[in-house]
Design a protein around this motif. Structure first.
Motif, PDB file in Angstrom:
ATOM      1  N   HIS A  52      95.058 -14.131  31.864  1.00 61.82           N
ATOM      2  CA  HIS A  52      94.910 -13.988  30.420  1.00 61.82           C
ATOM      3  C   HIS A  52      96.218 -14.349  29.712  1.00 61.82           C
ATOM      4  O   HIS A  52      96.218 -15.047  28.694  1.00 61.82           O
ATOM      5  CB  HIS A  52      94.475 -12.548  30.105  1.00 61.82           C
ATOM      6  N   MET A  71      96.558 -18.109  29.665  1.00 64.89           N
ATOM      7  CA  MET A  71      95.690 -18.734  28.651  1.00 64.89           C
ATOM      8  C   MET A  71      96.221 -18.490  27.245  1.00 64.89           C
ATOM      9  O   MET A  71      96.174 -19.368  26.382  1.00 64.89           O
ATOM     10  CB  MET A  71      94.266 -18.178  28.767  1.00 64.89           C
ATOM     11  N   PHE A  72      96.736 -17.282  27.033  1.00 66.30           N
ATOM     12  CA  PHE A  72      97.275 -16.955  25.718  1.00 66.30           C
ATOM     13  C   PHE A  72      98.508 -17.819  25.419  1.00 66.30           C
ATOM     14  O   PHE A  72      98.647 -18.370  24.318  1.00 66.30           O
ATOM     15  CB  PHE A  72      97.625 -15.460  25.645  1.00 66.30           C
ATOM     16  N   ARG A 128      99.282 -20.764  26.668  1.00 66.76           N
ATOM     17  CA  ARG A 128      98.839 -22.135  26.391  1.00 66.76           C
ATOM     18  C   ARG A 128      98.310 -22.265  24.972  1.00 66.76           C
ATOM     19  O   ARG A 128      98.510 -23.276  24.307  1.00 66.76           O
ATOM     20  CB  ARG A 128      97.723 -22.529  27.359  1.00 66.76           C
ATOM     21  N   SER A 129      97.585 -21.235  24.536  1.00 70.78           N
ATOM     22  CA  SER A 129      96.929 -21.311  23.231  1.00 70.78           C
ATOM     23  C   SER A 129      97.939 -21.306  22.077  1.00 70.78           C
ATOM     24  O   SER A 129      97.611 -21.719  20.971  1.00 70.78           O
ATOM     25  CB  SER A 129      95.907 -20.183  23.057  1.00 70.78           C
ATOM     26  N   ILE A 130      99.163 -20.818  22.315  1.00 71.60           N
ATOM     27  CA  ILE A 130     100.199 -20.903  21.286  1.00 71.60           C
ATOM     28  C   ILE A 130     101.175 -22.047  21.582  1.00 71.60           C
ATOM     29  O   ILE A 130     102.249 -22.135  20.994  1.00 71.60           O
ATOM     30  CB  ILE A 130     100.966 -19.565  21.104  1.00 71.60           C
ATOM     31  N   GLY A 131     100.788 -22.906  22.536  1.00 71.26           N
ATOM     32  CA  GLY A 131     101.599 -24.083  22.835  1.00 71.26           C
ATOM     33  C   GLY A 131     102.885 -23.758  23.568  1.00 71.26           C
ATOM     34  O   GLY A 131     103.876 -24.476  23.438  1.00 71.26           O
ATOM     35  N   ASP A 132     102.894 -22.668  24.335  1.00 74.08           N
ATOM     36  CA  ASP A 132     104.101 -22.291  25.069  1.00 74.08           C
ATOM     37  C   ASP A 132     103.884 -22.497  26.565  1.00 74.08           C
ATOM     38  O   ASP A 132     103.090 -21.788  27.187  1.00 74.08           O
ATOM     39  CB  ASP A 132     104.485 -20.838  24.777  1.00 74.08           C
ATOM     40  N   TYR A 133     104.596 -23.454  27.124  1.00 75.06           N
ATOM     41  CA  TYR A 133     104.409 -23.812  28.537  1.00 75.06           C
ATOM     42  C   TYR A 133     105.566 -23.324  29.405  1.00 75.06           C
ATOM     43  O   TYR A 133     105.749 -23.789  30.523  1.00 75.06           O
ATOM     44  CB  TYR A 133     104.188 -25.325  28.662  1.00 75.06           C
ATOM     45  N   PRO A 166     103.895 -13.181  26.159  1.00 74.36           N
ATOM     46  CA  PRO A 166     104.518 -13.556  24.886  1.00 74.36           C
ATOM     47  C   PRO A 166     104.479 -12.366  23.909  1.00 74.36           C
ATOM     48  O   PRO A 166     103.578 -11.522  23.991  1.00 74.36           O
ATOM     49  CB  PRO A 166     103.636 -14.694  24.364  1.00 74.36           C
TER      50      PRO A 166
END
Lengths: 138, 163
Positions: free
Chosen positions: B15, B18-19, B21-26, B47
């Motif tokens: 989770h 996925m979270f 990635r969804s804020i563009g943090d790799y 995060p």
């Protein structure tokens, strides 16, 4: 970030998203659990809600802006992070976040920095205004 | 200030990935244990805005399709609920987090919700604005405080003018 490496007034800038995609809004909905159709459902936005189309979750903008905060401090060192949402963010927007060091001090015997944060879109309009505090390395 | 409800949920690595990635943090700290940049203990971390994903586990959360209930988003027609006001949901005005410690996969957090202040304001762009403050305190499986979230929501009289 080390206390010895920063000074009050110093700024850090990051393009936190370029040409924001609708798919990113879908990804944020899925991960956060906020499935408000205002963020993924163009038909609903235009014909039921009276908006020109889908727009970003405030929390997505806060999350993307937060990547500058965690780049600076490391996620495990963030002590406070807060924002006001001042304008909506739309697909196609490019957002640039700027952090300005406002204070460096000791809290409970450890050095911390307080930063002011502002994120603007490609037209220079402020979308998020806030601040964060993080632990520094000695 | 009384507790309105509590929601208990596990913080899981997938989770968090996925979270992030969804804020563009790799940053590998969010998906690769032990390789996180600036992560001295070598474990994953979530995060800072991750606690908001408690919504996934809140049985009453209104912005998710629920079994047997009408949904206000579009299907064959623009909204699944006829006569729904044009400004259906509120908008988010402010969000603040204070962390006692970082959130990490493996935590089992209990969110305790309480209502804060309510106030009103006139606005040129959206008519009468009604602000509502909500506080959520997160505690871990040992009962220790992890984080406090203070959110301010706003309901607008009409959609926000884009001019």
């Amino acid at each position: 970030m080390k206390a010895s490496e920063i000074s009050v007034g110093q700024t850090f800038e990051k393009v936190v998203v370029e040409d924001l995609k609708r798919t990113q809004l879908v990804m944020y909905s899925g991960a956060s659990g906020d499935y408000n159709p205002l963020h993924t459902d163009d038909l609903y936005c235009k014909e039921a809600a009276g908006y020109p189309g889908v727009f970003a979750h405030g929390m997505l903008t806060m999350g993307m802006t937060g990547t500058l905060v965690t780049d600076l401090f490391g996620a495990e060192n963030v002590r406070k992070y807060g924002v006001r949402f001042t304008n909506q963010v739309w697909p196609g927007d490019t957002l640039t976040a700027t952090a300005t060091v406002q204070d460096i001090r000791d809290e409970d015997g450890r050095p911390v920095a307080e930063i002011g944060i502002e994120t603007v879109n490609q037209d220079g309009k402020t979308v998020v205004l806030g601040s964060a505090t993080g632990l520094l390395e000695d | 200030m009384s507790d309105e409800k509590t929601v208990t949920f596990p913080v899981e690595g997938t989770h968090v990935m996925m979270f992030a990635r969804s804020i563009g943090d790799y940053n590998p700290a969010y998906h690769d244990p032990g390789k996180g940049e600036g992560n001295p203990v070598g474990a994953q971390v979530a995060p800072p805005t991750f606690p908001q994903a408690v919504a996934q586990f809140d049985p009453e959360y209104p912005l998710r399709i629920k079994d047997g209930e009408a949904w206000f988003g579009s299907g064959g027609s623009p909204s699944g609920i006829e006569g729904k006001p044009a400004t259906s949901g509120g908008l988010h005005a402010e969000q603040h987090f204070e962390y006692t410690r970082p959130v990490r996969p493996g935590d089992v957090l209990t969110a305790r919700y309480s209502q804060g202040e309510t106030w009103e304001k006139e606005s040129r762009r959206a008519g009468k604005l009604t602000f509502t403050e909500r506080l959520v305190d997160y505690y871990d499986q040992d009962g220790n405080h992890v984080c406090r979230a203070r959110g301010v929501g706003v309901r607008t009289e009409r959609p926000v003018d884009q001019g």
